[in-house]
Design a protein around this motif. Sequence first.
Motif, PDB file in Angstrom:
ATOM      1  N   VAL A   1       2.558   2.493  -2.346  1.00 28.36           N
ATOM      2  CA  VAL A   1       2.436   3.483  -3.415  1.00 28.36           C
ATOM      3  C   VAL A   1       2.811   4.814  -2.767  1.00 28.36           C
ATOM      4  CG1 VAL A   1       0.811   2.317  -4.952  1.00 28.36           C
ATOM      5  CG2 VAL A   1      -0.069   3.577  -2.985  1.00 28.36           C
ATOM      6  N   ASP A   2       3.711   5.552  -3.403  1.00 27.03           N
ATOM      7  CA  ASP A   2       4.365   6.667  -2.731  1.00 27.03           C
ATOM      8  C   ASP A   2       4.108   8.002  -3.433  1.00 27.03           C
ATOM      9  OD1 ASP A   2       5.432   4.178  -1.977  1.00 27.03           O
ATOM     10  OD2 ASP A   2       7.390   5.009  -1.518  1.00 27.03           O
ATOM     11  N   HIS A   3       4.055   9.057  -2.664  1.00 28.91           N
ATOM     12  CA  HIS A   3       3.766  10.443  -3.041  1.00 28.91           C
ATOM     13  C   HIS A   3       2.327  10.778  -2.684  1.00 28.91           C
ATOM     14  CE1 HIS A   3       7.105  12.620  -4.700  1.00 28.91           C
ATOM     15  NE2 HIS A   3       7.516  11.539  -5.335  1.00 28.91           N
ATOM     16  N   LEU A   4       1.370  10.536  -3.608  1.00 27.43           N
ATOM     17  CA  LEU A   4      -0.071  10.686  -3.335  1.00 27.43           C
ATOM     18  C   LEU A   4      -0.525  12.124  -3.113  1.00 27.43           C
ATOM     19  CD1 LEU A   4      -0.671   7.579  -0.976  1.00 27.43           C
ATOM     20  CD2 LEU A   4      -0.226   7.634  -3.433  1.00 27.43           C
TER      21      LEU A   4
ATOM     22  N   ALA B   1      -9.101   6.598  -5.909  1.00 17.31           N
ATOM     23  CA  ALA B   1      -7.741   6.173  -5.517  1.00 17.31           C
ATOM     24  C   ALA B   1      -7.681   5.932  -4.004  1.00 17.31           C
ATOM     25  CB  ALA B   1      -6.723   7.233  -5.931  1.00 17.31           C
ATOM     26  N   ILE B   2      -8.318   6.820  -3.239  1.00 19.40           N
ATOM     27  CA  ILE B   2      -8.315   6.649  -1.767  1.00 19.40           C
ATOM     28  C   ILE B   2      -9.020   5.342  -1.391  1.00 19.40           C
ATOM     29  CG2 ILE B   2      -9.187   7.589   0.421  1.00 19.40           C
ATOM     30  CD1 ILE B   2      -8.753  10.407  -0.744  1.00 19.40           C
ATOM     31  N   ASN B   3     -10.160   5.102  -2.010  1.00 15.79           N
ATOM     32  CA  ASN B   3     -10.906   3.889  -1.665  1.00 15.79           C
ATOM     33  C   ASN B   3     -10.159   2.626  -2.070  1.00 15.79           C
ATOM     34  OD1 ASN B   3     -12.899   5.429  -0.550  1.00 15.79           O
ATOM     35  ND2 ASN B   3     -14.158   5.483  -2.420  1.00 15.79           N
ATOM     36  N   ALA B   4      -9.510   2.677  -3.229  1.00 14.71           N
ATOM     37  CA  ALA B   4      -8.750   1.502  -3.681  1.00 14.71           C
ATOM     38  C   ALA B   4      -7.634   1.193  -2.686  1.00 14.71           C
ATOM     39  CB  ALA B   4      -8.159   1.757  -5.077  1.00 14.71           C
ATOM     40  N   LEU B   5      -6.975   2.236  -2.196  1.00 14.29           N
ATOM     41  CA  LEU B   5      -5.873   2.036  -1.247  1.00 14.29           C
ATOM     42  C   LEU B   5      -6.398   1.517   0.091  1.00 14.29           C
ATOM     43  CD1 LEU B   5      -2.821   2.374  -0.901  1.00 14.29           C
ATOM     44  CD2 LEU B   5      -3.236   4.709  -0.117  1.00 14.29           C
ATOM     45  N   ALA B   6      -7.554   2.056   0.494  1.00 14.81           N
ATOM     46  CA  ALA B   6      -8.089   1.719   1.822  1.00 14.81           C
ATOM     47  C   ALA B   6      -8.418   0.235   1.954  1.00 14.81           C
ATOM     48  CB  ALA B   6      -9.333   2.559   2.101  1.00 14.81           C
ATOM     49  N   VAL B   7      -8.845  -0.381   0.876  1.00 17.98           N
ATOM     50  CA  VAL B   7      -9.244  -1.797   0.986  1.00 17.98           C
ATOM     51  C   VAL B   7      -8.097  -2.729   0.588  1.00 17.98           C
ATOM     52  CG1 VAL B   7     -11.694  -1.331   0.631  1.00 17.98           C
ATOM     53  CG2 VAL B   7     -10.229  -1.813  -1.363  1.00 17.98           C
ATOM     54  N   SER B   8      -6.899  -2.189   0.450  1.00 19.44           N
ATOM     55  CA  SER B   8      -5.763  -3.003  -0.010  1.00 19.44           C
ATOM     56  C   SER B   8      -4.786  -3.269   1.127  1.00 19.44           C
ATOM     57  CB  SER B   8      -5.019  -2.252  -1.121  1.00 19.44           C
ATOM     58  OG  SER B   8      -4.230  -1.225  -0.547  1.00 19.44           O
TER      59      SER B   8
ATOM     60  N   LEU C   1      -6.500   8.531   6.357  1.00 20.07           N
ATOM     61  CA  LEU C   1      -6.693   7.849   7.641  1.00 20.07           C
ATOM     62  C   LEU C   1      -8.179   7.609   7.907  1.00 20.07           C
ATOM     63  CD1 LEU C   1      -4.015   9.515   9.947  1.00 20.07           C
ATOM     64  CD2 LEU C   1      -3.968   7.246   8.909  1.00 20.07           C
ATOM     65  N   ASP C   2      -9.004   8.598   7.582  1.00 21.68           N
ATOM     66  CA  ASP C   2     -10.448   8.406   7.789  1.00 21.68           C
ATOM     67  C   ASP C   2     -10.972   7.231   6.974  1.00 21.68           C
ATOM     68  OD1 ASP C   2     -10.470  10.509   9.499  1.00 21.68           O
ATOM     69  OD2 ASP C   2     -11.360  11.952   8.101  1.00 21.68           O
ATOM     70  N   ALA C   3     -10.370   7.015   5.800  1.00 21.46           N
ATOM     71  CA  ALA C   3     -10.815   5.907   4.949  1.00 21.46           C
ATOM     72  C   ALA C   3     -10.254   4.562   5.429  1.00 21.46           C
ATOM     73  CB  ALA C   3     -10.395   6.173   3.502  1.00 21.46           C
ATOM     74  N   GLY C   4      -9.297   4.620   6.385  1.00 15.80           N
ATOM     75  CA  GLY C   4      -8.752   3.365   6.922  1.00 15.80           C
ATOM     76  C   GLY C   4      -7.459   2.917   6.267  1.00 15.80           C
ATOM     77  N   CYS C   5      -6.777   3.822   5.555  1.00 17.77           N
ATOM     78  CA  CYS C   5      -5.519   3.435   4.887  1.00 17.77           C
ATOM     79  C   CYS C   5      -4.393   3.256   5.908  1.00 17.77           C
ATOM     80  CB  CYS C   5      -5.074   4.532   3.903  1.00 17.77           C
ATOM     81  SG  CYS C   5      -6.204   4.792   2.538  1.00 17.77           S
ATOM     82  N   ALA C   6      -3.399   2.443   5.517  1.00 21.70           N
ATOM     83  CA  ALA C   6      -2.129   2.370   6.262  1.00 21.70           C
ATOM     84  C   ALA C   6      -1.197   3.382   5.618  1.00 21.70           C
ATOM     85  CB  ALA C   6      -1.551   0.961   6.147  1.00 21.70           C
ATOM     86  N   ILE C   7      -0.697   4.337   6.410  1.00 18.29           N
ATOM     87  CA  ILE C   7       0.203   5.337   5.829  1.00 18.29           C
ATOM     88  C   ILE C   7       1.579   5.311   6.496  1.00 18.29           C
ATOM     89  CG2 ILE C   7      -1.651   6.902   5.076  1.00 18.29           C
ATOM     90  CD1 ILE C   7      -0.723   8.765   7.436  1.00 18.29           C
ATOM     91  N   ALA C   8       2.586   5.628   5.692  1.00 18.64           N
ATOM     92  CA  ALA C   8       3.946   5.809   6.204  1.00 18.64           C
ATOM     93  C   ALA C   8       4.410   7.201   5.786  1.00 18.64           C
ATOM     94  CB  ALA C   8       4.878   4.745   5.628  1.00 18.64           C
ATOM     95  N   LEU C   9       5.437   7.703   6.465  1.00 17.52           N
ATOM     96  CA  LEU C   9       6.040   8.991   6.090  1.00 17.52           C
ATOM     97  C   LEU C   9       7.491   8.744   5.700  1.00 17.52           C
ATOM     98  CD1 LEU C   9       4.811  11.290   9.008  1.00 17.52           C
ATOM     99  CD2 LEU C   9       4.268  11.637   6.578  1.00 17.52           C
ATOM    100  N   ALA C  10       7.946   9.387   4.628  1.00 16.06           N
ATOM    101  CA  ALA C  10       9.344   9.234   4.213  1.00 16.06           C
ATOM    102  C   ALA C  10       9.847  10.560   3.658  1.00 16.06           C
ATOM    103  CB  ALA C  10       9.461   8.121   3.173  1.00 16.06           C
TER     104      ALA C  10
END
Length: 419
Positions: free
Chosen positions: A270-273, A280-287, A312-321
Amino acid sequence: MSRLITNIKTLVNTRDTSVLLRGGQLKDLPVIHDAYLIMEEDRITDYGMMKDLKKKSSYFNDNTDAAGAIVLPTWCDSHTHIVFAGSREQEFVDKIEGLSYEEIAAKGGGILNSAEKLNATLEDDLYAQAAERLREVVKLGTGAIEIKSGYGLSLEGELKMLRVIQKLKKNFPIPIKATFLGAHTIPAAFRQNREGYIQLIIDEMLPVIAREGLADFIDVFCEKGFFTPEEATKICLAGKEYGLKPKIHANQLHVSGGVQAGVKMNAISVDHLESMDEAAINALAVSGTIGTLLPTAAFFLRMNYQPARKLLDAGCAIALASDYNPGSSPSGNMNFVVALSCIQMKLHPAEAINAATLNGAWAMELQDEVGSITRGKKANLIFTRHVPSVEFLPYAFGSNLVDKVMINGEFVVDTEAEA
Ligand code: NIG
Ligand code: FE
């Protein structure tokens, strides 16, 4: 053809395996100082410290002295719209004079402006413009890229864009992924009949695109005034039927429910954010979905930056584009994306580099090919100018510190095989 590269000041992102990095893991950027690197044909076969180099240089067909350059995997830019016609600097001026992104869109600017230009441009001309942009970003260190359609907004226009991407795939030596973004906005002809446009995407565009193998992924601009989470879900599920996995534009302008819709569909990303709440942060973190941050879009539109630290604190995987497109990020310079994420979102340089290389590769399903210095991966590499440290790269944000780029084990001179 075998090649030995010696005297690398720091070899960056050396990994035995390619796991997707989440939360605190991004802080760990493995490096080897005073390193060598060996490649056979287009692939990395070995690397290590100079003092441990066993084989003699005469063993190799080619010897390259890196002369103290830092060597990184090339940038993996997992979100771009580089196939577009012309430019939109008049809107840039409108924005300076006070108009908002939504106001510009409402008066026929924005995506519809680009759609009009694109539909009036011949395919060959469109290809030439996109190829020029691609050549430019490869020289800036991009060694794998995703490109979206979405400025056609008609069967013909979308096919034209996707054929241009197909031709770029054929002519350029870097891995390219194509994303079908027919649902970028409702075209003018369907303003009174949005359901009709959605059906056109599902019933007429998708079958042809799938039959001709023109797309790898499907995307929807899930946003107030564009497509609702329900519409995004309907379109992406139809795409999934044809094997196209979703990558969604979510939560750019509003907390729209786009992130949760993407997570529910197992979207790759999911991109932009820019607009995130705790849900939304929590949903992403557990996905298993990657959150792709596009800081230059926030920069150019003068919006709040993505809450990278919270993610990142919530444990999400992030990419930069880069989001390279004519409306919200008319630049595909990943060096600046990395610098901006450190300067404005407080990513540590290690986190930013991981997000723009390995996690970017994951966001294109290219993690076995690119994104780290790993045996078996493509020798797609950035050689820097003389710099004191890896951290200097985002720090000295205005300088071009990319000295040379290597793609498939060859230094880039002219990136295109043929015109
Ligand atoms: O990712 N947000 C939607 N699409 C693009 C901008 C499109 C445009 O303005 O042309 C983006 O920012
Ligand atoms: Fe985009």
